[in-house]
Design an enzyme around this catalytic site. Sequence first.
Site, PDB file in Angstrom:
ATOM      1  N   GLY A 176     -22.014 -52.868  33.905  1.00  0.00           N
ATOM      2  CA  GLY A 176     -22.635 -52.455  35.060  1.00  0.00           C
ATOM      3  C   GLY A 176     -22.856 -50.854  35.263  1.00  0.00           C
ATOM      4  N   SER A 194     -22.000 -55.751  40.245  1.00  0.00           N
ATOM      5  CA  SER A 194     -22.399 -56.856  41.431  1.00  0.00           C
ATOM      6  C   SER A 194     -23.685 -56.667  41.932  1.00  0.00           C
ATOM      7  CB  SER A 194     -21.195 -57.454  42.242  1.00  0.00           C
ATOM      8  OG  SER A 194     -21.182 -57.811  42.768  1.00  0.00           O
ATOM      9  N   SER A 241     -14.876 -55.257  47.801  1.00  0.00           N
ATOM     10  CA  SER A 241     -15.345 -54.530  48.702  1.00  0.00           C
ATOM     11  C   SER A 241     -14.107 -55.150  50.265  1.00  0.00           C
ATOM     12  CB  SER A 241     -16.714 -55.311  48.933  1.00  0.00           C
ATOM     13  OG  SER A 241     -17.069 -54.550  50.112  1.00  0.00           O
ATOM     14  N   TYR A 268     -24.435 -60.507  51.201  1.00  0.00           N
ATOM     15  CA  TYR A 268     -23.848 -59.203  50.548  1.00  0.00           C
ATOM     16  C   TYR A 268     -21.838 -59.492  50.703  1.00  0.00           C
ATOM     17  CZ  TYR A 268     -21.770 -54.928  48.121  1.00  0.00           C
ATOM     18  OH  TYR A 268     -21.392 -54.269  47.426  1.00  0.00           O
ATOM     19  N   LEU A 316     -25.667 -60.971  34.325  1.00  0.00           N
ATOM     20  CA  LEU A 316     -23.766 -61.372  35.486  1.00  0.00           C
ATOM     21  C   LEU A 316     -24.381 -62.819  35.484  1.00  0.00           C
ATOM     22  CD1 LEU A 316     -23.215 -58.857  38.237  1.00  0.00           C
ATOM     23  CD2 LEU A 316     -21.565 -59.809  36.046  1.00  0.00           C
ATOM     24  N   LYS A 355     -19.459 -60.996  47.941  1.00  0.00           N
ATOM     25  CA  LYS A 355     -18.249 -60.088  47.592  1.00  0.00           C
ATOM     26  C   LYS A 355     -17.005 -60.646  48.101  1.00  0.00           C
ATOM     27  CE  LYS A 355     -17.943 -57.161  45.400  1.00  0.00           C
ATOM     28  NZ  LYS A 355     -18.365 -56.447  44.254  1.00  0.00           N
ATOM     29  N   PHE A 360     -17.081 -45.586  59.543  1.00  0.00           N
ATOM     30  CA  PHE A 360     -16.969 -45.690  58.406  1.00  0.00           C
ATOM     31  C   PHE A 360     -15.515 -45.700  58.173  1.00  0.00           C
ATOM     32  CE2 PHE A 360     -21.416 -45.484  58.453  1.00  0.00           C
ATOM     33  CZ  PHE A 360     -22.412 -46.501  58.195  1.00  0.00           C
TER      34      PHE A 360
END
Length: 355
Positions: free
Chosen positions: A13, A88, A130, A160, A67, A164, A226
């Site tokens: 990627g 990803s 992640s 998502y 992928l 992961k 975060f």
Amino acid sequence: MSSTQSGTVLVTGASGFIAGHCIEELLRHGYAVRGTVRDVAHTEKVAHLTALATEYGGRLNFVAARLDSDEGWAEAVADCAFVLHVASPNPPAVPLDEDEIIRPAVDGTLRVLRAAAESGTVSRVVLTSSSLAVNAGRPAPTADSYTEDDWSLIENCDPYAKSKTLAERAAWKFIHDQPEGRRLDLAVVIPTLVLGPLQRPEVTTSNEVVQRLLDRSMPAVPNLGFSLVDVRDIALAHRLAMESPKAAGNRYVCGGPYTWMWDMARVLAAEFGPEGFRVPTRRLPYWAMWLAARFDPALRLALGYVGRPERFSSQKAIDELGWSTRPIEEILRDTGQSLIDHGFVHPRRAGRADL
Ligand code: NAP
């Protein structure tokens, strides 16, 4: 720049935000790099990396591999010593069919591992997981700080986070199921929310949070926060996880301290306010966020995390890899400056009322 390192590193990627910085980190440290792209005919998304390779006097080329297809992976890993599997799907909005992201994430990871194991030359794959493979799907935080011992609860995850978590689980299963005398190691880097300078003019999903504060498309600040980390430090973590003998068989959480969005807004306002940016400081009440979330997919995903600090410990990466992360102020300043330099946000001149 350090001396030339032996062995080529495959980075999957290559057009991506984190992969691009990983490639820069590797070139800077003397590695030869091969990057995968979906289509070699579209090299505009990696032109900045070719320029970097020239700057560092490094070797870099690109091969096509997707992928969702077996094609190209054997050629991609041929003669490589290491693989950084970064690619990803990371879409800005949740797809209607969750398999659109889960299948490429899981099957793609297995394709990369299979090709690496069969290559006879690759000794280690470093997988980009992640923090959403660690803390997602919980009704409330279950730890003071999440660590590498924690795993997301699949049954409650959004697509998502599920992609992961399942991809990382599948990678560990693949490694553990290898026959006796196996050659391939796995190390996993677990970034939290990755901000930082853009190498090319495309705003990544994670940097949107800074963009939305600077351009006031988020006119008030939600009760959210975060664990922030800089993309350059995540690139460093990948290199360290690749080089360190200790890293084999280990996951490493890599994130900075938990930061509320109003603290992010405060830093951005102090830094960019004098340049004419009217960063919002008013707080968004929950009811207003709930209402806005009906029309805003990013806010919808965040609703479950309102008012809830999710802290992560990076102590293991610090102790075992010698990793470190830069201060939040520097991350936000460099991210904001990069968004300004690439023309994604513009100052509001006097005369426009603040909300
Ligand atoms: P990004 O900029 O969107 O990069 C994703 C890369 O994956 C792109 O190169 C993309 O190729 C490639 N890709 C997606 N689907 C593919 C497919 N079916 N076949 C081949 N390539 C495909 O995202 P990023 O932020 O750099 O994320 C990189 C990794 O870090 C991902 O594994 C992500 O889950 C993880 N991560 C990111 C963050 C964050 O805050 N950014 C946090 C934790 C973990 P195209 O350019 O062709 O689309």
